[in-house]
Design a protein around this motif. Structure first.
Motif, short mmCIF file in Angstrom:
data_model
loop_
_atom_site.label_atom_id
_atom_site.label_comp_id
_atom_site.label_asym_id
_atom_site.label_seq_id
_atom_site.Cartn_x
_atom_site.Cartn_y
_atom_site.Cartn_z
N VAL A 4 14.37 -13.39 -5.78
CA VAL A 4 13.04 -13.35 -5.18
C VAL A 4 13.10 -12.33 -4.05
O VAL A 4 13.87 -12.50 -3.11
CB VAL A 4 12.63 -14.74 -4.64
CG1 VAL A 4 11.27 -14.67 -3.95
CG2 VAL A 4 12.61 -15.77 -5.76
N VAL A 5 12.32 -11.26 -4.17
CA VAL A 5 12.45 -10.13 -3.25
C VAL A 5 11.10 -9.76 -2.67
O VAL A 5 10.19 -9.37 -3.41
CB VAL A 5 13.08 -8.92 -3.95
CG1 VAL A 5 13.22 -7.76 -2.97
CG2 VAL A 5 14.43 -9.27 -4.56
N ALA A 23 8.45 -9.99 -5.69
CA ALA A 23 8.79 -9.90 -7.10
C ALA A 23 9.87 -10.92 -7.41
O ALA A 23 10.88 -11.00 -6.70
CB ALA A 23 9.26 -8.50 -7.44
N ALA A 24 9.66 -11.68 -8.48
CA ALA A 24 10.63 -12.70 -8.88
C ALA A 24 11.17 -12.37 -10.26
O ALA A 24 10.44 -11.90 -11.14
CB ALA A 24 9.97 -14.07 -8.88
N LYS A 75 3.51 -8.82 -14.05
CA LYS A 75 4.48 -8.11 -13.22
C LYS A 75 5.42 -9.06 -12.48
O LYS A 75 6.25 -8.62 -11.68
CB LYS A 75 3.76 -7.23 -12.21
CG LYS A 75 2.96 -6.11 -12.84
CD LYS A 75 2.31 -5.23 -11.77
CE LYS A 75 1.53 -4.09 -12.42
NZ LYS A 75 0.88 -3.22 -11.41
N ASN A 76 5.27 -10.35 -12.73
CA ASN A 76 6.09 -11.35 -12.03
C ASN A 76 6.04 -11.16 -10.52
O ASN A 76 7.06 -11.26 -9.82
CB ASN A 76 7.55 -11.29 -12.51
CG ASN A 76 7.74 -11.89 -13.89
OD1 ASN A 76 6.76 -12.23 -14.56
ND2 ASN A 76 8.97 -11.99 -14.31
N THR A 77 4.84 -10.90 -10.02
CA THR A 77 4.68 -10.55 -8.61
C THR A 77 3.54 -11.34 -7.98
O THR A 77 2.50 -11.55 -8.62
CB THR A 77 4.41 -9.05 -8.47
OG1 THR A 77 5.53 -8.32 -9.01
CG2 THR A 77 4.24 -8.64 -7.01
N VAL A 78 3.75 -11.73 -6.74
CA VAL A 78 2.71 -12.36 -5.94
C VAL A 78 2.48 -11.49 -4.71
O VAL A 78 3.41 -10.86 -4.19
CB VAL A 78 3.08 -13.80 -5.56
CG1 VAL A 78 4.34 -13.85 -4.71
CG2 VAL A 78 1.93 -14.51 -4.86
N TYR A 79 1.23 -11.45 -4.27
CA TYR A 79 0.84 -10.59 -3.15
C TYR A 79 0.21 -11.42 -2.04
O TYR A 79 -0.36 -12.49 -2.29
CB TYR A 79 -0.18 -9.55 -3.61
CG TYR A 79 0.27 -8.72 -4.77
CD1 TYR A 79 -0.12 -9.03 -6.07
CD2 TYR A 79 1.08 -7.60 -4.58
CE1 TYR A 79 0.28 -8.27 -7.15
CE2 TYR A 79 1.50 -6.82 -5.66
CZ TYR A 79 1.09 -7.17 -6.94
OH TYR A 79 1.50 -6.41 -8.01
N TYR A 104 13.00 -21.65 -4.96
CA TYR A 104 13.72 -20.41 -4.67
C TYR A 104 13.03 -19.65 -3.54
O TYR A 104 11.80 -19.62 -3.47
CB TYR A 104 13.77 -19.52 -5.92
CG TYR A 104 14.40 -20.21 -7.10
CD1 TYR A 104 13.61 -20.65 -8.16
CD2 TYR A 104 15.78 -20.41 -7.18
CE1 TYR A 104 14.18 -21.29 -9.25
CE2 TYR A 104 16.35 -21.04 -8.26
CZ TYR A 104 15.54 -21.49 -9.30
OH TYR A 104 16.10 -22.12 -10.37
N TRP A 105 13.86 -19.01 -2.71
CA TRP A 105 13.36 -18.28 -1.54
C TRP A 105 13.86 -16.85 -1.54
O TRP A 105 14.98 -16.57 -1.99
CB TRP A 105 13.84 -18.96 -0.25
CG TRP A 105 13.25 -20.29 0.00
CD1 TRP A 105 13.71 -21.49 -0.45
CD2 TRP A 105 12.07 -20.57 0.75
NE1 TRP A 105 12.89 -22.50 -0.01
CE2 TRP A 105 11.87 -21.96 0.73
CE3 TRP A 105 11.15 -19.78 1.45
CZ2 TRP A 105 10.80 -22.58 1.38
CZ3 TRP A 105 10.10 -20.39 2.10
CH2 TRP A 105 9.92 -21.78 2.06
N GLY A 106 13.05 -15.97 -0.98
CA GLY A 106 13.48 -14.61 -0.74
C GLY A 106 14.10 -14.49 0.64
O GLY A 106 14.18 -15.46 1.40
#
Length: 115
Positions: A4-5, A23-24, A75-79, A104-106
């Protein structure tokens, strides 16, 4: 392996806008509730916003009307779009991916609101 980035943090003036991304990988993204948290220096981590797997959203009162959470499952992405930023929004912003028995954490991205 799950990654998770977060990205997109930076320095912005009060009243400005910034969008952070997360992005995960290594998970079936569309099944997870995605959330943003933040932690300011000397304070506990606090919840900011969340978006469920069906797209429903929730916000903390202190960001409601200013921040918008969204997701792109392709895109497996959250904004997190942050508008009308205030100095008190300064914090490390963390992304969280949550599903029953999986959490899970970034590593976080720094957002600084200052003139």
């Amino acid at each position: 392996q799950v990654h998770v980035v977060e990205s997109g943090g930076g320095l912005v003036q009060p009243g400005g806008s910034l969008r952070v991304s997360c992005a995960a990988s290594g998970i079936i993204f569309r099944f997870y509730t995605m959330g943003w948290y933040r932690q300011a220096p000397g304070k506990q981590r606090e919840w900011v916003a969340a978006i469920s797997n069906d797209g429903s959203t929730n916000y903390a009162d202190y960001v409601k009307g200013r921040f918008t959470i969204s997701r792109d499952n392709a895109k497996n992405t959250v904004y997190l779009q942050m508008n009308s930023l205030k100095p008190e929004d300064t914090a490390v912003y963390y992304c969280n991916a949550y599903r029953s028995r999986a959490d899970y954490w970034g590593q976080g991205t720094q957002v600084t609101v200052s003139s």
